[in-house]
Design a protein around this motif. Sequence first.
Motif, PDB file in Angstrom:
ATOM      1  N   GLY A  22       6.655   3.932 -12.614  1.00 30.93           N
ATOM      2  CA  GLY A  22       7.811   2.941 -12.668  1.00 30.93           C
ATOM      3  C   GLY A  22       8.467   2.950 -11.296  1.00 30.93           C
ATOM      4  O   GLY A  22       9.260   2.048 -11.066  1.00 30.93           O
ATOM      5  N   VAL A  23       7.912   4.049 -10.558  1.00 35.42           N
ATOM      6  CA  VAL A  23       8.536   4.053  -9.022  1.00 35.42           C
ATOM      7  C   VAL A  23       8.376   2.705  -8.424  1.00 35.42           C
ATOM      8  O   VAL A  23       9.235   2.451  -7.738  1.00 35.42           O
ATOM      9  CB  VAL A  23       7.915   5.480  -8.638  1.00 35.42           C
ATOM     10  N   THR A  58       0.818  -1.098  -0.003  1.00 31.84           N
ATOM     11  CA  THR A  58       0.132   0.145  -0.152  1.00 31.84           C
ATOM     12  C   THR A  58       0.916   1.219   0.071  1.00 31.84           C
ATOM     13  O   THR A  58       0.589   2.184  -0.695  1.00 31.84           O
ATOM     14  CB  THR A  58      -0.943  -0.026   1.294  1.00 31.84           C
ATOM     15  N   GLY A  59       1.732   1.225   0.884  1.00 32.51           N
ATOM     16  CA  GLY A  59       2.838   2.381   0.962  1.00 32.51           C
ATOM     17  C   GLY A  59       3.626   2.478  -0.480  1.00 32.51           C
ATOM     18  O   GLY A  59       3.674   3.610  -1.005  1.00 32.51           O
ATOM     19  N   ALA A  60       3.981   1.389  -0.929  1.00 35.22           N
ATOM     20  CA  ALA A  60       4.506   1.680  -2.658  1.00 35.22           C
ATOM     21  C   ALA A  60       3.576   2.204  -3.592  1.00 35.22           C
ATOM     22  O   ALA A  60       4.049   3.101  -4.322  1.00 35.22           O
ATOM     23  CB  ALA A  60       4.974   0.256  -2.956  1.00 35.22           C
ATOM     24  N   ILE A  61       2.293   1.711  -3.663  1.00 34.92           N
ATOM     25  CA  ILE A  61       1.269   2.487  -4.257  1.00 34.92           C
ATOM     26  C   ILE A  61       1.270   3.875  -4.025  1.00 34.92           C
ATOM     27  O   ILE A  61       1.261   4.707  -4.871  1.00 34.92           O
ATOM     28  CB  ILE A  61       0.226   1.700  -4.170  1.00 34.92           C
ATOM     29  N   PHE A  62       1.100   4.397  -2.840  1.00 35.89           N
ATOM     30  CA  PHE A  62       1.043   5.666  -2.509  1.00 35.89           C
ATOM     31  C   PHE A  62       2.118   6.379  -2.978  1.00 35.89           C
ATOM     32  O   PHE A  62       1.981   7.572  -3.608  1.00 35.89           O
ATOM     33  CB  PHE A  62       1.216   5.617  -0.874  1.00 35.89           C
ATOM     34  N   ILE A  63       3.594   5.937  -2.786  1.00 34.84           N
ATOM     35  CA  ILE A  63       4.443   6.687  -3.482  1.00 34.84           C
ATOM     36  C   ILE A  63       4.587   6.796  -4.810  1.00 34.84           C
ATOM     37  O   ILE A  63       4.965   7.858  -5.691  1.00 34.84           O
ATOM     38  CB  ILE A  63       5.966   5.819  -2.804  1.00 34.84           C
ATOM     39  N   SER A  64       4.357   5.572  -5.477  1.00 40.23           N
ATOM     40  CA  SER A  64       4.074   5.702  -6.946  1.00 40.23           C
ATOM     41  C   SER A  64       3.003   6.636  -7.543  1.00 40.23           C
ATOM     42  O   SER A  64       3.319   7.520  -8.536  1.00 40.23           O
ATOM     43  CB  SER A  64       4.041   4.431  -7.555  1.00 40.23           C
ATOM     44  N   GLN A  65       1.943   6.649  -6.893  1.00 45.49           N
ATOM     45  CA  GLN A  65       0.957   7.728  -7.448  1.00 45.49           C
ATOM     46  C   GLN A  65       1.234   9.258  -7.107  1.00 45.49           C
ATOM     47  O   GLN A  65       0.832   9.850  -7.700  1.00 45.49           O
ATOM     48  CB  GLN A  65      -0.482   7.110  -6.731  1.00 45.49           C
ATOM     49  N   ALA A  71      14.070   7.514  -7.009  1.00 47.66           N
ATOM     50  CA  ALA A  71      13.126   6.268  -7.443  1.00 47.66           C
ATOM     51  C   ALA A  71      12.869   6.502  -8.665  1.00 47.66           C
ATOM     52  O   ALA A  71      12.752   5.555  -9.846  1.00 47.66           O
ATOM     53  CB  ALA A  71      11.864   6.285  -6.451  1.00 47.66           C
ATOM     54  N   VAL A  72      12.415   7.638  -9.159  1.00 50.70           N
ATOM     55  CA  VAL A  72      12.086   7.910 -10.834  1.00 50.70           C
ATOM     56  C   VAL A  72      13.306   7.782 -11.814  1.00 50.70           C
ATOM     57  O   VAL A  72      12.974   7.156 -12.638  1.00 50.70           O
ATOM     58  CB  VAL A  72      11.541   9.564 -10.978  1.00 50.70           C
ATOM     59  N   GLU A  73      14.442   8.268 -11.219  1.00 51.08           N
ATOM     60  CA  GLU A  73      15.326   7.905 -12.195  1.00 51.08           C
ATOM     61  C   GLU A  73      15.901   6.461 -12.047  1.00 51.08           C
ATOM     62  O   GLU A  73      16.177   6.183 -13.281  1.00 51.08           O
ATOM     63  CB  GLU A  73      16.706   8.858 -11.705  1.00 51.08           C
ATOM     64  N   GLU A  74      15.897   5.856 -11.033  1.00 50.14           N
ATOM     65  CA  GLU A  74      16.430   4.555 -11.142  1.00 50.14           C
ATOM     66  C   GLU A  74      15.112   3.716 -11.777  1.00 50.14           C
ATOM     67  O   GLU A  74      15.604   2.456 -12.833  1.00 50.14           O
ATOM     68  CB  GLU A  74      16.297   3.719  -9.746  1.00 50.14           C
ATOM     69  N   SER A  75      13.997   3.767 -12.095  1.00 51.83           N
ATOM     70  CA  SER A  75      13.103   3.258 -12.555  1.00 51.83           C
ATOM     71  C   SER A  75      12.875   3.426 -14.127  1.00 51.83           C
ATOM     72  O   SER A  75      12.797   2.536 -14.847  1.00 51.83           O
ATOM     73  CB  SER A  75      11.542   3.433 -11.992  1.00 51.83           C
ATOM     74  N   ARG A  76      13.293   4.591 -14.434  1.00 52.53           N
ATOM     75  CA  ARG A  76      13.516   4.882 -15.934  1.00 52.53           C
ATOM     76  C   ARG A  76      14.718   4.234 -16.358  1.00 52.53           C
ATOM     77  O   ARG A  76      14.673   3.767 -17.508  1.00 52.53           O
ATOM     78  CB  ARG A  76      13.866   6.412 -15.935  1.00 52.53           C
ATOM     79  N   SER A  77      15.879   4.117 -15.913  1.00 55.13           N
ATOM     80  CA  SER A  77      17.165   3.360 -16.234  1.00 55.13           C
ATOM     81  C   SER A  77      16.598   2.030 -16.172  1.00 55.13           C
ATOM     82  O   SER A  77      17.195   1.383 -17.091  1.00 55.13           O
ATOM     83  CB  SER A  77      18.084   3.669 -15.088  1.00 55.13           C
ATOM     84  N   ALA A  78      16.177   1.387 -15.427  1.00 56.03           N
ATOM     85  CA  ALA A  78      15.810   0.080 -15.497  1.00 56.03           C
ATOM     86  C   ALA A  78      14.762  -0.444 -16.332  1.00 56.03           C
ATOM     87  O   ALA A  78      14.964  -1.217 -17.299  1.00 56.03           O
ATOM     88  CB  ALA A  78      14.960  -0.337 -14.000  1.00 56.03           C
TER      89      ALA A  78
END
Length: 620
Positions: free
Chosen positions: A340-341, A320-327, A602-609
């Motif tokens: 992608g976060v 739930t926390g991960a979804i909160f962060i991505s949204q 998180a945004v930078e890492e997810s874009r690279s991945a």
Amino acid sequence: MSNVEVSVVLPAYNEEATIEETVEVTLSTLASFLPAGTFEVIVAEDGCDDRTPEIATRLAGEDDRVRHIHSDERLGRGGALEYAFHRAEGETLAYFDTDLATDMRHLEELIEAVRSGEYDLATGSRWMPQKKADRPAKRGVPSLGFNTLVRFFLRSDLRDHQCGFKAFSREAFEVLDDDVQDEHWFWDTEMLVRAQRTGFRVKEFPVDWEPKGDTKVDLVRDVFGMGSQILRTWWQLSVSPRISRKVSMTAGSLLVIAALVLAVTVVFDPSAVLDAIGGADVGIVAASGVVYLLSWPLRGLRYRDILDRLGHDGDTWFLTGAIFISQTGNLVFPARLGDGVRAYVVKARRGIPYPTGFASLAVERVFDLLAITVLAGSVLVGLVLTGGTEQIAEAIAADVPPVQVGDDTLDPAAAARTALQVAAAVGVAAIAGVAVIVVNARRETNLVHRAVTAISNDSYAAYVSGVIEQFVGDIETVVGDRGAFLRVGLGSLVIWVVDVLTALAIFAAFHGPDSGWEITASLVAAAFFAVSVGNLAKILPLSPGGIGLYEGAFTLIVVGLTGVSAPVALAISIVDHAVKNAVTIVGGLASMTWLNVSLTTAVEESRSAGEVEAEPTAQD
């Protein structure tokens, strides 16, 4: 030390009938103008399932000027050429199609243009005035269209980008190869386009060309494959370099502000909108936030079910926390970069691999779209079947006069009616798509592959169907389990029902004895429809969090289906979206503190991945 100066690569896929003759002609032609021992001919055999590997191995054993490079799997024409060029010994690298459609008397001009150092790349052309090319319409029309698009979108000065008769200096190849992404038919076009942008010297010269055998021009390959690659390269070369995060956020924000200012100052009375917001019951608005908060643990439970079906355990509150962060990331960054976060968070904190993180996100998005489509489509299809679209059409016609365009008059009511009917058809198509996925998950026959290959017998169809199958396969992993499908599907419906209930609470906050409208069953149906269509509008990555897009779609539906006035409908949409975004941001900040996650990182890492691609395997 090798004395080889020129390496000619023959890309071969199931060429058992012609490869031996092609190698012999190539060797004799090269020997006519190059010293002995200075050239090699490489058969780049690309995952063939006929006798081509056997023949190529024999030819290499009989003549030390011939090499056979084999791939166990299909790399595509570009992938096979790239793989072979990296293993070639010459400083001048050339290739041509094994059907010898281009007259071999041009081979010396091709090779010497690069070998002499005068040019970095050379390519034959079937569209220059001096050429002699018998081009039937089946080949000529698609080729002309393709080259026109490349010249227009990618600003190329060349006339023919796809003639299979090209040479590169090793330096140019190694510089360009790092940036070229296509591995099939667009590979050489991308090489030529990027070569011009980089400043390499490119020679295009006319050639005599005669088609051999049937054309390989194909609907799937040319429309979906080549067209998408033109757009992808155009974006990378012309658009992406100009878009920094600061520019995109500024542009998106200005777009939304302009849209809202236009809506409030031109379409509606701004004072009426502000008065409506000021008159809302603050207690009910706060209660709506509590209602919306209840949907977030449900999101965590649904995500846990998806990950469990994909083979990974997850804790509901962590997820739930991960979804909160991505949204929250989607609200802060444009183009839905926050999506992608979540893959980064679950990888960094729970060790779930990136591929699983992205796959689970895709599955969740599909179920979200299906749930929204069911909610909106149920109301919309009912409106179309009962003639209820006339109510929306009449409401629009009452406020928007006919528009004169030249000699034609556009009727807004008719346009609205047609748009709703089309939207209903899209809803039906989406539901049909789910049915296909469900059926396919329970059959041994791959319906996706059959559907794609039914309209294409080209080898590129396998590549296209593979991409689709990978995406559909992730969904089928969940759909194939009846229990998981029901849990995730019903969970998605409940989540979006709570979203609608939040909006209904906002309606209640604006309702009063002097409002002029009542909360009835028809208004509840309209709220379901408005929230669903508003969320569909947010899918377009035009602004952070879909701000402006949601309000516009929501207001249009409410005004068309209910007795709520335009200023009040806009006010309700603004407060509804603001409450939901406020809950998201507060939850996101709390989750970032709890999980010690930096949103920017998180945004930078997810874009690279997301840019990492698996390299195909092959062997000499």
